[in-house]
Design an enzyme around this catalytic site. Structure first.
Site, PDB file in Angstrom:
ATOM      1  N   LEU A   1      30.402  38.361  44.507  1.00 25.75           N
ATOM      2  CA  LEU A   1      30.993  37.696  45.670  1.00 25.75           C
ATOM      3  C   LEU A   1      30.556  38.366  46.956  1.00 25.75           C
ATOM      4  O   LEU A   1      30.363  39.578  46.996  1.00 25.75           O
ATOM      5  CB  LEU A   1      32.514  37.788  45.577  1.00 25.75           C
ATOM      6  CG  LEU A   1      33.172  36.988  44.466  1.00 25.75           C
ATOM      7  CD1 LEU A   1      34.595  37.475  44.249  1.00 25.75           C
ATOM      8  CD2 LEU A   1      33.170  35.512  44.826  1.00 25.75           C
TER       9      LEU A   1
ATOM     10  N   GLU B   1      43.075  33.820  44.817  1.00 25.27           N
ATOM     11  CA  GLU B   1      43.441  34.616  43.642  1.00 25.27           C
ATOM     12  C   GLU B   1      43.406  36.088  43.975  1.00 25.27           C
ATOM     13  O   GLU B   1      42.854  36.482  44.989  1.00 25.27           O
ATOM     14  CB  GLU B   1      42.399  34.402  42.524  1.00 25.27           C
ATOM     15  CG  GLU B   1      42.323  33.008  42.032  1.00 25.27           C
ATOM     16  CD  GLU B   1      41.010  32.756  41.298  1.00 25.27           C
ATOM     17  OE1 GLU B   1      40.405  33.717  40.785  1.00 25.27           O
ATOM     18  OE2 GLU B   1      40.627  31.592  41.264  1.00 25.27           O
TER      19      GLU B   1
ATOM     20  N   LYS C   1      41.931  39.811  43.450  1.00 25.68           N
ATOM     21  CA  LYS C   1      40.652  40.385  43.029  1.00 25.68           C
ATOM     22  C   LYS C   1      40.960  41.610  42.185  1.00 25.68           C
ATOM     23  O   LYS C   1      41.297  42.674  42.701  1.00 25.68           O
ATOM     24  CB  LYS C   1      39.800  40.751  44.240  1.00 25.68           C
ATOM     25  CG  LYS C   1      38.399  41.185  43.842  1.00 25.68           C
ATOM     26  CD  LYS C   1      37.473  41.244  45.025  1.00 25.68           C
ATOM     27  CE  LYS C   1      36.032  41.418  44.616  1.00 25.68           C
ATOM     28  NZ  LYS C   1      35.783  42.542  43.749  1.00 25.68           N
TER      29      LYS C   1
ATOM     30  N   ASP D   1      40.643  44.801  39.943  1.00 25.72           N
ATOM     31  CA  ASP D   1      39.720  45.923  40.024  1.00 25.72           C
ATOM     32  C   ASP D   1      39.465  46.467  38.623  1.00 25.72           C
ATOM     33  O   ASP D   1      40.088  47.423  38.186  1.00 25.72           O
ATOM     34  CB  ASP D   1      40.341  47.002  40.923  1.00 25.72           C
ATOM     35  CG  ASP D   1      39.299  47.975  41.418  1.00 25.72           C
ATOM     36  OD1 ASP D   1      38.098  47.722  41.194  1.00 25.72           O
ATOM     37  OD2 ASP D   1      39.684  48.978  42.033  1.00 25.72           O
TER      38      ASP D   1
ATOM     39  N   TYR E   1      39.422  34.545  35.290  1.00 23.59           N
ATOM     40  CA  TYR E   1      39.385  33.978  36.635  1.00 23.59           C
ATOM     41  C   TYR E   1      38.418  32.820  36.811  1.00 23.59           C
ATOM     42  O   TYR E   1      38.329  32.247  37.895  1.00 23.59           O
ATOM     43  CB  TYR E   1      39.142  35.046  37.695  1.00 23.59           C
ATOM     44  CG  TYR E   1      37.914  35.896  37.471  1.00 23.59           C
ATOM     45  CD1 TYR E   1      36.636  35.356  37.500  1.00 23.59           C
ATOM     46  CD2 TYR E   1      38.045  37.267  37.251  1.00 23.59           C
ATOM     47  CE1 TYR E   1      35.528  36.143  37.306  1.00 23.59           C
ATOM     48  CE2 TYR E   1      36.932  38.068  37.067  1.00 23.59           C
ATOM     49  CZ  TYR E   1      35.675  37.496  37.092  1.00 23.59           C
ATOM     50  OH  TYR E   1      34.594  38.277  36.891  1.00 23.59           O
TER      51      TYR E   1
ATOM     52  N   LYS F   1      38.473  42.108  51.106  1.00 19.37           N
ATOM     53  CA  LYS F   1      38.819  43.423  50.547  1.00 19.37           C
ATOM     54  C   LYS F   1      39.831  44.122  51.435  1.00 19.37           C
ATOM     55  O   LYS F   1      39.661  44.172  52.646  1.00 19.37           O
ATOM     56  CB  LYS F   1      37.558  44.282  50.483  1.00 19.37           C
ATOM     57  CG  LYS F   1      36.539  43.742  49.507  1.00 19.37           C
ATOM     58  CD  LYS F   1      36.586  44.541  48.235  1.00 19.37           C
ATOM     59  CE  LYS F   1      35.182  44.679  47.681  1.00 19.37           C
ATOM     60  NZ  LYS F   1      34.985  45.776  46.825  1.00 19.37           N
TER      61      LYS F   1
ATOM     62  N   CYS G   1      40.117  86.545  43.355  1.00 22.39           N
ATOM     63  CA  CYS G   1      40.718  85.497  42.538  1.00 22.39           C
ATOM     64  C   CYS G   1      42.245  85.486  42.705  1.00 22.39           C
ATOM     65  O   CYS G   1      42.890  86.520  42.518  1.00 22.39           O
ATOM     66  CB  CYS G   1      40.360  85.717  41.070  1.00 22.39           C
ATOM     67  SG  CYS G   1      41.175  84.556  39.973  1.00 22.39           S
TER      68      CYS G   1
ATOM     69  N   CYS H   1      43.767  86.709  39.216  1.00 18.42           N
ATOM     70  CA  CYS H   1      43.573  88.015  38.586  1.00 18.42           C
ATOM     71  C   CYS H   1      43.047  89.074  39.544  1.00 18.42           C
ATOM     72  O   CYS H   1      42.885  90.232  39.162  1.00 18.42           O
ATOM     73  CB  CYS H   1      42.646  87.890  37.379  1.00 18.42           C
ATOM     74  SG  CYS H   1      40.937  87.592  37.833  1.00 18.42           S
TER      75      CYS H   1
ATOM     76  N   CYS I   1      35.379  82.862  39.785  1.00 21.58           N
ATOM     77  CA  CYS I   1      35.934  84.147  39.396  1.00 21.58           C
ATOM     78  C   CYS I   1      35.142  84.603  38.170  1.00 21.58           C
ATOM     79  O   CYS I   1      35.145  83.927  37.145  1.00 21.58           O
ATOM     80  CB  CYS I   1      37.413  84.015  39.026  1.00 21.58           C
ATOM     81  SG  CYS I   1      38.011  85.479  38.155  1.00 21.58           S
TER      82      CYS I   1
ATOM     83  N   CYS J   1      40.885  86.708  32.979  1.00 25.34           N
ATOM     84  CA  CYS J   1      41.575  85.891  33.975  1.00 25.34           C
ATOM     85  C   CYS J   1      42.393  84.809  33.238  1.00 25.34           C
ATOM     86  O   CYS J   1      41.816  83.973  32.528  1.00 25.34           O
ATOM     87  CB  CYS J   1      40.534  85.272  34.906  1.00 25.34           C
ATOM     88  SG  CYS J   1      41.237  84.232  36.184  1.00 25.34           S
TER      89      CYS J   1
HETATM   90  S1  IVH Z   1      34.985  35.017  40.843  1.00 24.65           S
HETATM   91  C1  IVH Z   1      30.850  33.728  41.758  1.00 24.65           C
HETATM   92  N1  IVH Z   1      37.453  35.842  40.885  1.00 24.65           N
HETATM   93  O1  IVH Z   1      34.606  40.588  41.473  1.00 24.65           O
HETATM   94  C2  IVH Z   1      32.028  34.547  41.711  1.00 24.65           C
HETATM   95  N2  IVH Z   1      35.734  37.463  40.626  1.00 24.65           N
HETATM   96  O2  IVH Z   1      31.865  40.539  43.221  1.00 24.65           O
HETATM   97  C3  IVH Z   1      32.370  34.998  40.362  1.00 24.65           C
HETATM   98  N3  IVH Z   1      36.538  39.744  40.354  1.00 24.65           N
HETATM   99  O3  IVH Z   1      31.994  40.672  39.236  1.00 24.65           O
HETATM  100  C4  IVH Z   1      33.517  35.854  40.357  1.00 24.65           C
HETATM  101  N4  IVH Z   1      38.683  39.291  40.474  1.00 24.65           N
HETATM  102  O4  IVH Z   1      34.232  40.991  38.236  1.00 24.65           O
HETATM  103  C5  IVH Z   1      36.158  36.183  40.792  1.00 24.65           C
HETATM  104  N5  IVH Z   1      39.678  36.420  40.886  1.00 24.65           N
HETATM  105  C6  IVH Z   1      38.414  36.765  40.804  1.00 24.65           C
HETATM  106  C7  IVH Z   1      38.005  38.121  40.611  1.00 24.65           C
HETATM  107  C8  IVH Z   1      36.647  38.417  40.531  1.00 24.65           C
HETATM  108  C9  IVH Z   1      37.776  40.240  40.321  1.00 24.65           C
HETATM  109  C10 IVH Z   1      35.303  40.561  40.265  1.00 24.65           C
HETATM  110  C11 IVH Z   1      34.321  40.047  39.263  1.00 24.65           C
HETATM  111  C12 IVH Z   1      32.986  39.988  39.942  1.00 24.65           C
HETATM  112  C13 IVH Z   1      33.226  40.632  41.259  1.00 24.65           C
HETATM  113  C14 IVH Z   1      32.541  39.802  42.306  1.00 24.65           C
END
Ligand code: IVH
Length: 609
Positions: free
Chosen positions: A21, A49, A51, A53, A160, A251, A345, A348, A363, A369
């Site tokens: 993305l 949605e 994102k 991690d 997703y 982000k 240290c 010790c 140390c 130690c």
């Molecule tokens: S859509 C064309 N939806 O973000 C887009 N990606 O840089 C396909 N990710 O590699 C991804 N949550 O692993 C989408 N709700 C979400 C997401 C999501 C996390 C991650 C995904 C992807 C990266 C995109």
């Protein structure tokens, strides 16, 4: 993440590329995105949605059956980690209801925070180093060679996106809800994990909500994703070089807080490395109270120009341990004191040393130690080292404190009666378990023993490579530095560290005592894979799991004996070397082409192992 491709897993091409993305960090950029979309296709519905991690995964279903799970890799092809993916609870192996005959479900594999904390608590109890963050741990977990290990980790998954020809709806949102009916774990609209909007205002409301609420979530997210909901419009909008024009990620900025630096303390690790730790006025950051931050080394303190009493900015990214990113110099009162790195240290009292070119202070009093003694023993007994059941960090500390052990070799002299005599907390069962665990550790292979010794800079992978290349501790102990340098993965720092380790009489004595106790100090024949040209001119395709080799090991064995390893079966393949769980597709292909399939035993016979 993704990007890195390991050789342990078979590579497969994605039927639809896995895109990434475009990122945005400001609301203006999101507004630009909406303007661009509406200029191209007019007013549209958006789907927002979370994102997640974690680690991206593509899951292929045929007739409702999970047939393959592939990592993102470079977007075009990834690693086939089907066996591992099948162990993830929230990924259905078989779907219910009415679903397309063939499609891919894409989502993110991740750890729920609670599970991640549990994992780290288990590690702490065993005296193992903690995992730094859920994302990297999820990625590492999925690359384990044994699916049973993956299952134990307790990963989760959110879907997703769906990809395929016969999806139930033109609306992405509707498709995701349908996937929920088939048994997938999908984002919950009631909790606003997924939502639709018809304009920028609706999108911003969603961003506002999660910017505030994200810390209360049960998993980590690093932003939100905004998508054009209509699949046909998605197609019309198309792609730029790498990412779609129909979606954007917003982000969240890594969270910062300011607080006061009350002092700096110093921790001494098992290798004697001295790490400064910032002691902070407790402050709420990203949902948790932060009291300490790592400062890494003296240089870091210098770079930040840190003084005790300073108001500092702390930041929490994906890591558990927050870091200090800056000093509010304008808020100094003149009362601040310079941080003076200790010369001796803190545990010790020995004079610290700092090798040229190294940022870390050490140390050198390794045998007396206290944190170095316990740290080394805790490392030695760890799961990936001598794997001593029942011996966690606290027990090690107790055994050292009570004088029962002073070094790792003392473990093998321990008697059950001595443990029982410790009284509180010790019973017949726990004492027996520790003694049995110690006895069982004698069977641990040489490569693990070498890692367990705790030679500075010799981690798991390096120990494995060295053990296999060198074959025995006797050879390693007498190898001149130049020869060490010729080994794979060994550079100047590691070679010097190994030479120094065995130059110390104390270490040599410990090795001798461990040898007398019966530890393995050479590779077993099947591990050493013989060597020669018995397989000259032969090409092998390897599939499945083996009992005497790991994935790399069996390939090395082929190559050490003059053979070649290839990834796919063709008419040129001499043998398919099949382990347990060999894929049915490979077996069929081999049979079609008339390529002989052999097992591990026959292979061992061929190389004379
Ligand atoms: S859509 C064309 N939806 O973000 C887009 N990606 O840089 C396909 N990710 O590699 C991804 N949550 O692993 C989408 N709700 C979400 C997401 C999501 C996390 C991650 C995904 C992807 C990266 C995109």
């Amino acid at each position: 993440m993704g990007g890195d491709i390991t050789k342990e897993f078979q590579q497969v091409a994605h039927a639809y590329p896995m895109l990434s993305l475009g990122n945005s960090y400001s609301r203006d950029e999101v507004a630009d995105f909406v303007r661009r979309v509406e200029k191209a296709v007019g007013r549209v519905a958006y789907c927002m949605e979370l994102k997640y991690d974690g680690v991206a995964i593509s899951l292929s279903y045929r007739q409702g059956e999970l047939v393959r799970g592939v990592t993102r890799g470079d977007g075009e092809k990834g690693d086939d980690i089907t066996a591992n993916v099948r162990t993830v609870r929230s990924i259905p192996l078989r779907l219910r209801g009415t679903f397309p005959p063939s499609f891919e479900a894409r989502g993110e594999i991740l750890f729920m925070r609670a599970r991640f904390e549990e994992l780290n608590a288990e590690r702490a109890a065993r005296g193992e180093e903690l995992y730094a963050n859920p994302r990297n741990t999820a990625a590492g977990s999925l690359k384990q060679q044994d699916p049973k290990d993956v299952a134990r980790r307790g990963l989760d998954n959110f879907i997703y996106t769906l990809q395929g020809e016969q999806l139930p709806s033109r609306s992405h949102y509707e498709n995701i809800l349908a996937a929920c009916q088939w048994g997938f774990r999908t984002p919950d609209p009631e909790r606003r994990f997924i939502e639709r909007a018809s304009d920028l205002e609706g999108i911003m409301a969603f961003i506002d909500h999660w910017d505030k609420e994200r810390h209360a979530l049960e998993m980590d997210i690093d932003g939100v994703v905004i998508k054009v909901d209509d699949l046909r419009l998605q197609e019309e909008l198309g792609l730029t070089a790498k990412s779609p024009r129909w979606a954007i990620a917003y982000k969240f900025a890594a969270e910062q807080a300011t607080t006061r630096l009350n002092g700096v303390t110093y921790q001494v690790g098992r290798t004697g490395a001295v790490t400064p730790v910032a002691e902070l006025e407790p402050v709420l950051l990203a949902g948790t109270t932060v009291k300490r931050a790592s400062l890494h080394n003296a240089d870091q303190i210098g770079r930040l120009g840190l003084r005790i009493g300073d108001v500092v900015r702390v930041e929490k990214g994906g890591e558990i341990i927050p870091k200090i990113v800056g000093v509010e110099t304008a808020r100094r009162t003149g009362e601040e004191r310079t941080v003076i790195f200790p010369e001796t240290c803190p545990e010790c009292g020995t004079w610290l040393v700092r090798d040229e070119g190294e940022a870390q202070h050490y140390c050198p009093n390794e045998h007396a130690c206290p944190p170095q003694i316990t740290g080394r023993i805790e490392h030695f007994v760890g799961r990936k080292m001598m794997a001593m059941d029942g011996l966690g960090g606290e027990t090690v500390v107790e055994l050292v404190r009570t004088g029962l052990i002073h070094d790792v070799a003392d473990l093998y002299d321990l008697k059950k009666e001595q443990l029982l005599a410790l009284g509180k907390g010790w019973g017949e069962k726990s004492a027996a378990q520790v003694i049995e665990g110690i006895a069982a550790s004698k069977a641990v292979p040489f490569e693990q023993v070498l890692f367990a010794l705790g030679i500075r800079h010799v981690g798991e992978t390096v120990a494995k490579k060295i053990a296999r290349a060198v074959g025995s501790i006797d050879r390693l102990m007498t190898m001149p530095k130049e020869e060490l340098l010729s080994l794979d993965e060994v550079g100047d720092v590691i070679a010097q560290s190994i030479t120094d380790f065995f130059a110390a009489a104390g270490n040599r004595r410990i090795v001798e005592r461990l040898r007398l106790a019966g530890l393995r100090f050479q590779v077993e024949p099947s591990q050493h894979h013989v060597a020669g040209d018995k397989l000259k001119g032969l090409t092998f395709v390897v599939s499945g799991v083996f009992s005497g080799y790991d994935r790399d090991g069996i390939k090395e064995a082929i190559e050490r004996n003059g053979g070649k390893v290839s990834g796919s079966i063709s008419k040129k393949t001499s043998f398919v070397l099949a382990g347990a769980d060999m894929g049915p597709a490979k077996r069929q292909k081999a049979e079609e082409l008339g390529v002989k399939i052999i097992g591990e035993e026959e292979f061992d016979r061929m190389i004379g192992a």
